[in-house]
Design a protein around this motif. Structure first.
Motif, PDB file in Angstrom:
ATOM      1  N   THR A  26       0.609  -0.782  -0.105  1.00 13.91           N
ATOM      2  CA  THR A  26      -0.216   0.032   0.227  1.00 13.91           C
ATOM      3  C   THR A  26       0.727   1.352  -0.015  1.00 13.91           C
ATOM      4  OG1 THR A  26      -0.489  -0.431   2.911  1.00 13.91           O
ATOM      5  CG2 THR A  26      -1.440  -1.247   1.019  1.00 13.91           C
ATOM      6  N   LYS A  27       1.874   1.390   0.252  1.00 10.94           N
ATOM      7  CA  LYS A  27       2.939   2.513   0.574  1.00 10.94           C
ATOM      8  C   LYS A  27       4.439   3.065   0.097  1.00 10.94           C
ATOM      9  CE  LYS A  27       0.444   3.875   4.170  1.00 10.94           C
ATOM     10  NZ  LYS A  27      -0.479   4.937   3.809  1.00 10.94           N
ATOM     11  N   SER A  28       4.597   1.231  -0.660  1.00 10.26           N
ATOM     12  CA  SER A  28       6.302   1.023  -1.512  1.00 10.26           C
ATOM     13  C   SER A  28       6.153   1.993  -2.968  1.00 10.26           C
ATOM     14  CB  SER A  28       6.155   0.423  -1.535  1.00 10.26           C
ATOM     15  OG  SER A  28       7.524   0.122  -2.457  1.00 10.26           O
ATOM     16  N   LYS A  29       6.593   2.741  -3.166  1.00 15.00           N
ATOM     17  CA  LYS A  29       6.966   3.181  -4.410  1.00 15.00           C
ATOM     18  C   LYS A  29       7.558   2.623  -4.956  1.00 15.00           C
ATOM     19  CE  LYS A  29       5.387   7.327  -2.765  1.00 15.00           C
ATOM     20  NZ  LYS A  29       4.007   7.566  -2.566  1.00 15.00           N
ATOM     21  N   THR A  30       7.929   1.264  -5.839  1.00 16.52           N
ATOM     22  CA  THR A  30       7.698   0.337  -6.292  1.00 16.52           C
ATOM     23  C   THR A  30       7.597  -0.951  -6.468  1.00 16.52           C
ATOM     24  OG1 THR A  30      10.597   0.196  -5.396  1.00 16.52           O
ATOM     25  CG2 THR A  30      10.177   1.535  -6.317  1.00 16.52           C
ATOM     26  N   PHE A  31       6.461  -1.634  -5.278  1.00 21.02           N
ATOM     27  CA  PHE A  31       6.404  -3.044  -4.672  1.00 21.02           C
ATOM     28  C   PHE A  31       5.273  -2.539  -6.223  1.00 21.02           C
ATOM     29  CE2 PHE A  31       4.240  -6.752  -3.905  1.00 21.02           C
ATOM     30  CZ  PHE A  31       5.791  -7.272  -3.519  1.00 21.02           C
ATOM     31  N   CYS A  32       5.468  -4.132  -7.091  1.00 23.38           N
ATOM     32  CA  CYS A  32       4.220  -4.649  -7.444  1.00 23.38           C
ATOM     33  C   CYS A  32       4.410  -6.162  -7.471  1.00 23.38           C
ATOM     34  CB  CYS A  32       4.943  -4.074  -8.813  1.00 23.38           C
ATOM     35  SG  CYS A  32       3.402  -5.031  -9.910  1.00 23.38           S
ATOM     36  N   ILE A  33       2.883  -6.807  -6.791  1.00 25.24           N
ATOM     37  CA  ILE A  33       3.558  -8.433  -6.063  1.00 25.24           C
ATOM     38  C   ILE A  33       3.603  -9.297  -8.347  1.00 25.24           C
ATOM     39  CG2 ILE A  33       0.998  -8.614  -6.840  1.00 25.24           C
ATOM     40  CD1 ILE A  33       2.517 -10.727  -4.230  1.00 25.24           C
ATOM     41  N   TYR A  34       3.505  -8.717  -9.269  1.00 24.40           N
ATOM     42  CA  TYR A  34       3.510  -9.113 -10.245  1.00 24.40           C
ATOM     43  C   TYR A  34       4.434  -9.923 -10.504  1.00 24.40           C
ATOM     44  CZ  TYR A  34      -1.085  -7.195 -12.629  1.00 24.40           C
ATOM     45  OH  TYR A  34      -2.212  -7.055 -12.948  1.00 24.40           O
ATOM     46  N   LEU A  39       4.039 -13.808 -15.780  1.00 23.13           N
ATOM     47  CA  LEU A  39       4.831 -13.041 -16.506  1.00 23.13           C
ATOM     48  C   LEU A  39       3.685 -13.014 -17.658  1.00 23.13           C
ATOM     49  CD1 LEU A  39       8.365 -16.167 -16.581  1.00 23.13           C
ATOM     50  CD2 LEU A  39       7.923 -13.503 -16.422  1.00 23.13           C
ATOM     51  N   HIS A  40       4.534 -12.345 -18.586  1.00 25.48           N
ATOM     52  CA  HIS A  40       3.699 -11.701 -19.879  1.00 25.48           C
ATOM     53  C   HIS A  40       5.201 -12.041 -20.881  1.00 25.48           C
ATOM     54  CE1 HIS A  40       2.078  -8.653 -22.636  1.00 25.48           C
ATOM     55  NE2 HIS A  40       2.654  -8.310 -22.150  1.00 25.48           N
ATOM     56  N   ALA A  41       3.799 -12.731 -21.844  1.00 30.65           N
ATOM     57  CA  ALA A  41       4.975 -12.464 -23.346  1.00 30.65           C
ATOM     58  C   ALA A  41       4.458 -11.545 -24.407  1.00 30.65           C
ATOM     59  CB  ALA A  41       4.551 -14.371 -23.749  1.00 30.65           C
ATOM     60  N   TYR A  42       5.071 -11.363 -25.236  1.00 28.03           N
ATOM     61  CA  TYR A  42       4.517 -10.713 -26.472  1.00 28.03           C
ATOM     62  C   TYR A  42       4.848 -11.588 -27.614  1.00 28.03           C
ATOM     63  CZ  TYR A  42       5.177  -5.839 -25.057  1.00 28.03           C
ATOM     64  OH  TYR A  42       4.715  -4.579 -24.304  1.00 28.03           O
ATOM     65  N   PRO A  43       3.443 -11.326 -28.475  1.00 33.13           N
ATOM     66  CA  PRO A  43       3.719 -12.214 -29.851  1.00 33.13           C
ATOM     67  C   PRO A  43       5.251 -12.283 -30.916  1.00 33.13           C
ATOM     68  CG  PRO A  43       1.756 -11.038 -29.981  1.00 33.13           C
ATOM     69  CD  PRO A  43       2.597 -10.588 -28.555  1.00 33.13           C
ATOM     70  N   THR A  44       5.664 -11.458 -29.953  1.00 32.57           N
ATOM     71  CA  THR A  44       7.823 -11.503 -30.736  1.00 32.57           C
ATOM     72  C   THR A  44       8.427 -13.068 -30.235  1.00 32.57           C
ATOM     73  OG1 THR A  44       8.092 -10.304 -29.203  1.00 32.57           O
ATOM     74  CG2 THR A  44       7.746  -9.162 -31.940  1.00 32.57           C
ATOM     75  N   GLY A  45       7.784 -13.342 -28.936  1.00 32.65           N
ATOM     76  CA  GLY A  45       8.555 -14.231 -28.089  1.00 32.65           C
ATOM     77  C   GLY A  45       9.535 -13.089 -26.659  1.00 32.65           C
ATOM     78  N   GLU A  46       9.034 -12.115 -26.955  1.00 32.74           N
ATOM     79  CA  GLU A  46       9.600 -11.639 -25.705  1.00 32.74           C
ATOM     80  C   GLU A  46       9.294 -11.360 -24.265  1.00 32.74           C
ATOM     81  OE1 GLU A  46      12.202  -7.819 -27.503  1.00 32.74           O
ATOM     82  OE2 GLU A  46      10.881  -7.580 -27.852  1.00 32.74           O
ATOM     83  N   ALA A  47       9.661 -12.131 -23.047  1.00 24.75           N
ATOM     84  CA  ALA A  47       8.430 -11.929 -22.493  1.00 24.75           C
ATOM     85  C   ALA A  47       9.306 -10.952 -21.469  1.00 24.75           C
ATOM     86  CB  ALA A  47       9.611 -12.972 -21.133  1.00 24.75           C
ATOM     87  N   TYR A  48       8.266 -10.314 -20.616  1.00 25.81           N
ATOM     88  CA  TYR A  48       8.087  -8.947 -19.602  1.00 25.81           C
ATOM     89  C   TYR A  48       7.521  -9.749 -18.843  1.00 25.81           C
ATOM     90  CZ  TYR A  48       9.265  -6.956 -24.161  1.00 25.81           C
ATOM     91  OH  TYR A  48       9.516  -6.347 -25.067  1.00 25.81           O
ATOM     92  N   PRO A  49       7.655  -8.719 -17.287  1.00 25.58           N
ATOM     93  CA  PRO A  49       7.260  -9.481 -15.865  1.00 25.58           C
ATOM     94  C   PRO A  49       5.700  -8.705 -16.565  1.00 25.58           C
ATOM     95  CG  PRO A  49       8.906  -6.590 -16.163  1.00 25.58           C
ATOM     96  CD  PRO A  49       8.754  -7.336 -17.675  1.00 25.58           C
ATOM     97  N   CYS A  50       5.299  -7.818 -16.742  1.00 27.17           N
ATOM     98  CA  CYS A  50       3.620  -7.308 -17.235  1.00 27.17           C
ATOM     99  C   CYS A  50       3.296  -6.543 -18.981  1.00 27.17           C
ATOM    100  CB  CYS A  50       3.478  -6.631 -16.181  1.00 27.17           C
ATOM    101  SG  CYS A  50       2.910  -5.017 -16.055  1.00 27.17           S
TER     102      CYS A  50
END
Length: 419
Positions: A26-34, A39-50
């Motif tokens: 609730t207070k952190s400026k950087t934390f994300c549970i993702y 994991l997130h994947a683009y059609p190019t195959g590249e993976a990202y945290p979201c």
């Protein structure tokens, strides 16, 4: 039952928290549970945290590594460490910028809806409870703010813009995995853990994989899985399978229609749209599955900045949505379409129009989703002067207009103020 507060950080699934966990969520400026559940994947195959992550900072590639390997690799480990130590990470820049303007960012939304998994920080098992895999770039539209990565329809235009060498190096259809079935096979074991699936594209309602997942959920009676969509809402069936009939079966379905405007605006900004069909689809949906949460999720750019409040009000007055059913998705890239490219006089006119619209919303928007969206858009627009991109905007717009036999001045005459 308490009214859902769209812009509150209160957890959707309350759980007992330590002081440290409460701070992170609730207070952190950087934390994300993702990075602990997703994991997130683009059609190019590249993976990202979201899907909000900066495209310059992939954490791996699904065409050369499995999701499990990427999950445990160094980029993801560093991202998690940065988030826990309040160290800004370049991959998360879009959320940081949104929060500075008052938007309820993807990071905050993640913590709100998935924060009950905070105990996974201690052991971090590879169990994806939230899915967002873009299986391919299959799409029937070629939206102005999009490109070939996310739309197969963009291929011919991109080839003309980029030249023969580009066409030789790229295929019309991109798939995320190592084979046609690879991503599906990797996801199957995670059906034991999944709580929420986000379908986007490309255009998810045209993809076999989308219906394959729904069939498997139905087969296993996993109707508690929350389904969330970002769809252009131009097609609602595939090979005789109506998505409306599926949606009736699930406990929670939220459909965000990426509609940037009505009629000519819609058909110009999202090329290939047939506006009468979109409206008919909404009429049919209200008849077949009226209980499904439906909202407009427009991409707010310089192209629709003036028109959006009028479109919003029109659909409310016609009974297609409630006033609260609009989620402003601020365009940050490509930069020449951002609303902050406008000169100050145009910004001031937009500000007045938005403030009048917010005033109209006052007693109609209990979620405060639409109201805060327009308020944050004002802050975003006024925070930065990107007028140096106006020439780029006109040059690229003219290139596409010539290619598509269109003329922006016929559809969006108010943009003459940018010249």
């Amino acid at each position: 039952m308490n009214q859902y507060n769209y812009n509150s950080s209160d957890l959707v699934h309350p759980t007992e928290l330590t002081d440290r966990e409460k701070f992170l969520l609730t207070k952190s400026k950087t934390f994300c549970i993702y990075p602990w559940i997703h994991l997130h994947a683009y059609p190019t195959g590249e993976a990202y945290p979201c899907c909000h992550a900066e495209m310059k900072y992939p954490v791996g590639n699904c065409r050369s590594n499995t999701l499990s390997e990427i999950w445990q690799d160094r980029p993801m480990q560093k991202l998690r460490a940065d988030m826990l130590s309040e160290t800004p990470n370049a991959a998360c820049g879009r959320c940081y910028e949104q929060e500075q303007s008052g938007f309820f960012s993807g990071r905050k939304s993640a913590n709100k809806h998935h924060g009950h998994h905070i105990k996974k920080l201690d052991h971090n098992p590879f169990e994806m409870t939230y899915w967002d895999i873009r299986f391919s770039n299959l799409c029937n539209l070629k939206c102005r703010s999009c490109g070939h990565i996310f739309s197969s329809q963009w291929y011919q235009d991109q080839a003309k813009l980029a030249g023969d060498d580009w066409a030789k190096r790229h295929k019309v259809l991109n798939i995320a995995g190592r084979t046609d079935t690879d991503m599906w096979e990797q996801l199957l074991p995670h059906l034991d853990y999944v709580e929420q699936i986000y379908f986007a594209g490309g255009e998810p309602l045209l993809m076999d994989e989308h219906y394959r997942i729904l069939d498997e959920l139905v087969k296993r009676s996993l109707f508690h899985v929350r389904l969330i969509y970002n769809t252009n809402f131009t097609h609602t069936d595939l090979k005789g399978r109506s998505v409306f009939e599926y949606w009736k079966l699930f406990n929670s379905v939220a459909v965000g229609a990426s509609l940037d405007g009505a009629e000519d605006h819609a058909e110009y900004i999202r090329k290939g749209t047939k506006w009468q069909q979109v409206e008919q689809n909404r009429i049919d949906m209200l008849r077949i599955c009226p209980g499904v949460d439906f909202y407009i999720s427009p991409t707010l750019s310089i192209l629709n900045a003036w028109h959006l409040p009028d479109f919003h009000r029109n659909w409310v007055e016609r009974g297609f949505i409630q006033a609260q059913d609009l989620n402003v998705n601020i365009l940050q890239d490509p930069p020449h379409y951002r609303i902050d490219i406008a000169p100050i006089k145009y910004k001031q006119r937009l500000r007045i129009k938005y403030e009048e619209h917010i005033d109209w919303l006052k007693d109609k928007d209990p979620l405060q989703r639409a109201s805060v969206g327009f308020e944050s858009a004002i802050n975003f627009m006024m925070a930065t002067d990107n007028t140096h991109l106006i020439d780029t905007f006109w040059r690229k717009t003219h290139e596409l207009d010539v290619m598509r036999s269109e003329n922006i001045s016929d559809i969006i005459p108010e943009l003459a103020a940018l010249k």
